[in-house]
Design a protein around this motif. Structure first.
Motif, PDB file in Angstrom:
ATOM      1  N   ARG A  18       0.844  -1.199   0.000  1.00  0.00           N
ATOM      2  CA  ARG A  18       0.000   0.000   0.000  1.00  0.00           C
ATOM      3  C   ARG A  18       0.885   1.257   0.000  1.00  0.00           C
ATOM      4  O   ARG A  18       0.589   2.245  -0.660  1.00  0.00           O
ATOM      5  CB  ARG A  18      -0.916  -0.039   1.243  1.00  0.00           C
ATOM      6  CG  ARG A  18      -1.836   1.156   1.392  1.00  0.00           C
ATOM      7  CD  ARG A  18      -2.825   1.224   0.242  1.00  0.00           C
ATOM      8  NE  ARG A  18      -2.993   2.600  -0.160  1.00  0.00           N
ATOM      9  CZ  ARG A  18      -4.108   3.110  -0.646  1.00  0.00           C
ATOM     10  NH1 ARG A  18      -5.154   2.347  -0.849  1.00  0.00           N
ATOM     11  NH2 ARG A  18      -4.172   4.366  -0.989  1.00  0.00           N
ATOM     12  N   HIS A  19       1.973   1.184   0.745  1.00  0.00           N
ATOM     13  CA  HIS A  19       2.937   2.294   0.789  1.00  0.00           C
ATOM     14  C   HIS A  19       3.585   2.484  -0.597  1.00  0.00           C
ATOM     15  O   HIS A  19       3.778   3.620  -1.047  1.00  0.00           O
ATOM     16  CB  HIS A  19       3.989   2.007   1.870  1.00  0.00           C
ATOM     17  CG  HIS A  19       4.956   3.113   2.087  1.00  0.00           C
ATOM     18  ND1 HIS A  19       4.563   4.427   2.307  1.00  0.00           N
ATOM     19  CD2 HIS A  19       6.304   3.122   2.115  1.00  0.00           C
ATOM     20  CE1 HIS A  19       5.642   5.183   2.452  1.00  0.00           C
ATOM     21  NE2 HIS A  19       6.708   4.415   2.338  1.00  0.00           N
ATOM     22  N   ALA A  20       3.879   1.376  -1.264  1.00  0.00           N
ATOM     23  CA  ALA A  20       4.460   1.436  -2.613  1.00  0.00           C
ATOM     24  C   ALA A  20       3.454   2.058  -3.593  1.00  0.00           C
ATOM     25  O   ALA A  20       3.829   2.852  -4.455  1.00  0.00           O
ATOM     26  CB  ALA A  20       4.879   0.043  -3.083  1.00  0.00           C
ATOM     27  N   VAL A  50      -8.603  -1.130  -5.113  1.00  0.00           N
ATOM     28  CA  VAL A  50      -8.198  -0.190  -4.056  1.00  0.00           C
ATOM     29  C   VAL A  50      -7.149   0.778  -4.613  1.00  0.00           C
ATOM     30  O   VAL A  50      -7.248   1.993  -4.443  1.00  0.00           O
ATOM     31  CB  VAL A  50      -7.639  -0.952  -2.823  1.00  0.00           C
ATOM     32  CG1 VAL A  50      -6.922  -0.011  -1.870  1.00  0.00           C
ATOM     33  CG2 VAL A  50      -8.764  -1.686  -2.109  1.00  0.00           C
ATOM     34  N   ALA A  51      -6.154   0.232  -5.297  1.00  0.00           N
ATOM     35  CA  ALA A  51      -5.083   1.049  -5.862  1.00  0.00           C
ATOM     36  C   ALA A  51      -5.607   1.959  -6.966  1.00  0.00           C
ATOM     37  O   ALA A  51      -5.262   3.141  -7.042  1.00  0.00           O
ATOM     38  CB  ALA A  51      -3.981   0.147  -6.411  1.00  0.00           C
ATOM     39  N   SER A  52      -6.468   1.410  -7.817  1.00  0.00           N
ATOM     40  CA  SER A  52      -7.028   2.157  -8.932  1.00  0.00           C
ATOM     41  C   SER A  52      -7.874   3.337  -8.452  1.00  0.00           C
ATOM     42  O   SER A  52      -7.770   4.449  -8.977  1.00  0.00           O
ATOM     43  CB  SER A  52      -7.863   1.211  -9.793  1.00  0.00           C
ATOM     44  OG  SER A  52      -8.370   1.880 -10.912  1.00  0.00           O
ATOM     45  N   GLU A  53      -8.686   3.089  -7.431  1.00  0.00           N
ATOM     46  CA  GLU A  53      -9.527   4.164  -6.881  1.00  0.00           C
ATOM     47  C   GLU A  53      -8.680   5.274  -6.271  1.00  0.00           C
ATOM     48  O   GLU A  53      -8.990   6.451  -6.423  1.00  0.00           O
ATOM     49  CB  GLU A  53     -10.514   3.588  -5.857  1.00  0.00           C
ATOM     50  CG  GLU A  53     -11.658   2.831  -6.527  1.00  0.00           C
ATOM     51  CD  GLU A  53     -12.509   2.023  -5.554  1.00  0.00           C
ATOM     52  OE1 GLU A  53     -12.267   2.103  -4.321  1.00  0.00           O
ATOM     53  OE2 GLU A  53     -13.420   1.307  -6.027  1.00  0.00           O
ATOM     54  N   ALA A  54      -7.595   4.900  -5.590  1.00  0.00           N
ATOM     55  CA  ALA A  54      -6.692   5.885  -4.999  1.00  0.00           C
ATOM     56  C   ALA A  54      -6.020   6.719  -6.099  1.00  0.00           C
ATOM     57  O   ALA A  54      -5.886   7.939  -5.973  1.00  0.00           O
ATOM     58  CB  ALA A  54      -5.638   5.198  -4.134  1.00  0.00           C
ATOM     59  N   ILE A  70       1.673   6.531  -6.980  1.00  0.00           N
ATOM     60  CA  ILE A  70       0.648   7.517  -7.338  1.00  0.00           C
ATOM     61  C   ILE A  70       1.214   8.935  -7.264  1.00  0.00           C
ATOM     62  O   ILE A  70       1.048   9.730  -8.193  1.00  0.00           O
ATOM     63  CB  ILE A  70      -0.602   7.378  -6.432  1.00  0.00           C
ATOM     64  CG1 ILE A  70      -1.363   6.086  -6.766  1.00  0.00           C
ATOM     65  CG2 ILE A  70      -1.532   8.586  -6.591  1.00  0.00           C
ATOM     66  CD1 ILE A  70      -2.466   5.729  -5.782  1.00  0.00           C
ATOM     67  N   ASN A  71       1.909   9.233  -6.170  1.00  0.00           N
ATOM     68  CA  ASN A  71       2.498  10.564  -6.013  1.00  0.00           C
ATOM     69  C   ASN A  71       3.519  10.860  -7.108  1.00  0.00           C
ATOM     70  O   ASN A  71       3.530  11.949  -7.669  1.00  0.00           O
ATOM     71  CB  ASN A  71       3.149  10.711  -4.628  1.00  0.00           C
ATOM     72  CG  ASN A  71       2.109  10.758  -3.523  1.00  0.00           C
ATOM     73  OD1 ASN A  71       0.976  11.189  -3.738  1.00  0.00           O
ATOM     74  ND2 ASN A  71       2.481  10.293  -2.343  1.00  0.00           N
ATOM     75  N   VAL A 129      -4.822  10.531 -11.370  1.00  0.00           N
ATOM     76  CA  VAL A 129      -3.861   9.755 -12.161  1.00  0.00           C
ATOM     77  C   VAL A 129      -4.595   8.660 -12.930  1.00  0.00           C
ATOM     78  O   VAL A 129      -5.366   7.902 -12.347  1.00  0.00           O
ATOM     79  CB  VAL A 129      -2.773   9.128 -11.239  1.00  0.00           C
ATOM     80  CG1 VAL A 129      -1.873   8.185 -12.020  1.00  0.00           C
ATOM     81  CG2 VAL A 129      -1.951  10.214 -10.552  1.00  0.00           C
ATOM     82  N   GLU A 130      -4.354   8.595 -14.237  1.00  0.00           N
ATOM     83  CA  GLU A 130      -4.947   7.549 -15.070  1.00  0.00           C
ATOM     84  C   GLU A 130      -4.385   6.205 -14.629  1.00  0.00           C
ATOM     85  O   GLU A 130      -3.185   6.082 -14.351  1.00  0.00           O
ATOM     86  CB  GLU A 130      -4.577   7.820 -16.540  1.00  0.00           C
ATOM     87  CG  GLU A 130      -5.199   6.869 -17.526  1.00  0.00           C
ATOM     88  CD  GLU A 130      -4.640   7.044 -18.940  1.00  0.00           C
ATOM     89  OE1 GLU A 130      -4.702   6.062 -19.700  1.00  0.00           O
ATOM     90  OE2 GLU A 130      -4.149   8.138 -19.260  1.00  0.00           O
ATOM     91  N   CYS A 131      -5.247   5.180 -14.554  1.00  0.00           N
ATOM     92  CA  CYS A 131      -4.801   3.893 -14.022  1.00  0.00           C
ATOM     93  C   CYS A 131      -5.385   2.718 -14.787  1.00  0.00           C
ATOM     94  O   CYS A 131      -6.561   2.698 -15.109  1.00  0.00           O
ATOM     95  CB  CYS A 131      -5.196   3.809 -12.547  1.00  0.00           C
ATOM     96  SG  CYS A 131      -4.603   2.316 -11.749  1.00  0.00           S
TER      97      CYS A 131
END
Length: 146
Positions: A18-20, A74-78, A25-26, A84-86
């Motif tokens: 999750r940290h990765a 979860v990652a995509s929604e974040a 994302i950032n 950010v396009e995902c």
């Protein structure tokens, strides 16, 4: 010209991945890259079929798909929330590192952001075995997040 255009981030649903994801994302936001998120599904353990009460293969596949889809979602929604396009992907592979390196190649990713360790925990090794194998077998630059 952007330094990175497509950043790959694998997730296994653990806190460290999750940290990765947050890091990826950032970074994607700053450099204007898109994100490709991957979760690796385990193949059916056919050797386990001889045991007394095997899980039917379809049930196993469905459960793996649900888990993997939830992780990439979860990652995509974040990512989307951060603007950010995902592209969320689930891939079946016996060895996650192979799925990660293959996906990086297939999707034209120019950076992989991954956790130093995955679900199996911090071993005596400096890096988790999957991370180590990606570093060894992949030509794409890898950013390891602790």
């Amino acid at each position: 010209m952007n330094m990175y255009r497509n950043i790959l981030v694998p997730t296994d649903g653990s806190d460290i991945t999750r940290h990765a994801i947050d890091t990826a994302i950032n970074l994607a936001k700053v450099v204007g890259a898109k994100l490709t998120v991957i979760s690796v599904k385990e193949p059916f353990p056919y050797s386990a079929i001889s045991e007394m009460q095997p899980v039917p293969p379809q049930e196993f596949f469905d459960a793996q798909e649900r888990l993997a889809t939830a992780r990439v979602q979860v990652a995509s929604e974040a990512a989307v929330a951060a603007g950010v396009e995902c592209l969320p992907l689930t891939v079946e592979a016996a060895h996650p590192w192979e799925a990660i390196t293959d996906t990086a190649k297939e999707q034209g990713c120019d950076l992989i952001v991954m956790a130093s360790h995955g679900r199996r925990g911090v071993s005596a090794l400096l890096l988790g075995s999957e991370t180590q194998k990606v570093l060894t077998h992949c030509n794409t630059p890898v950013l390891v997040v602790k």
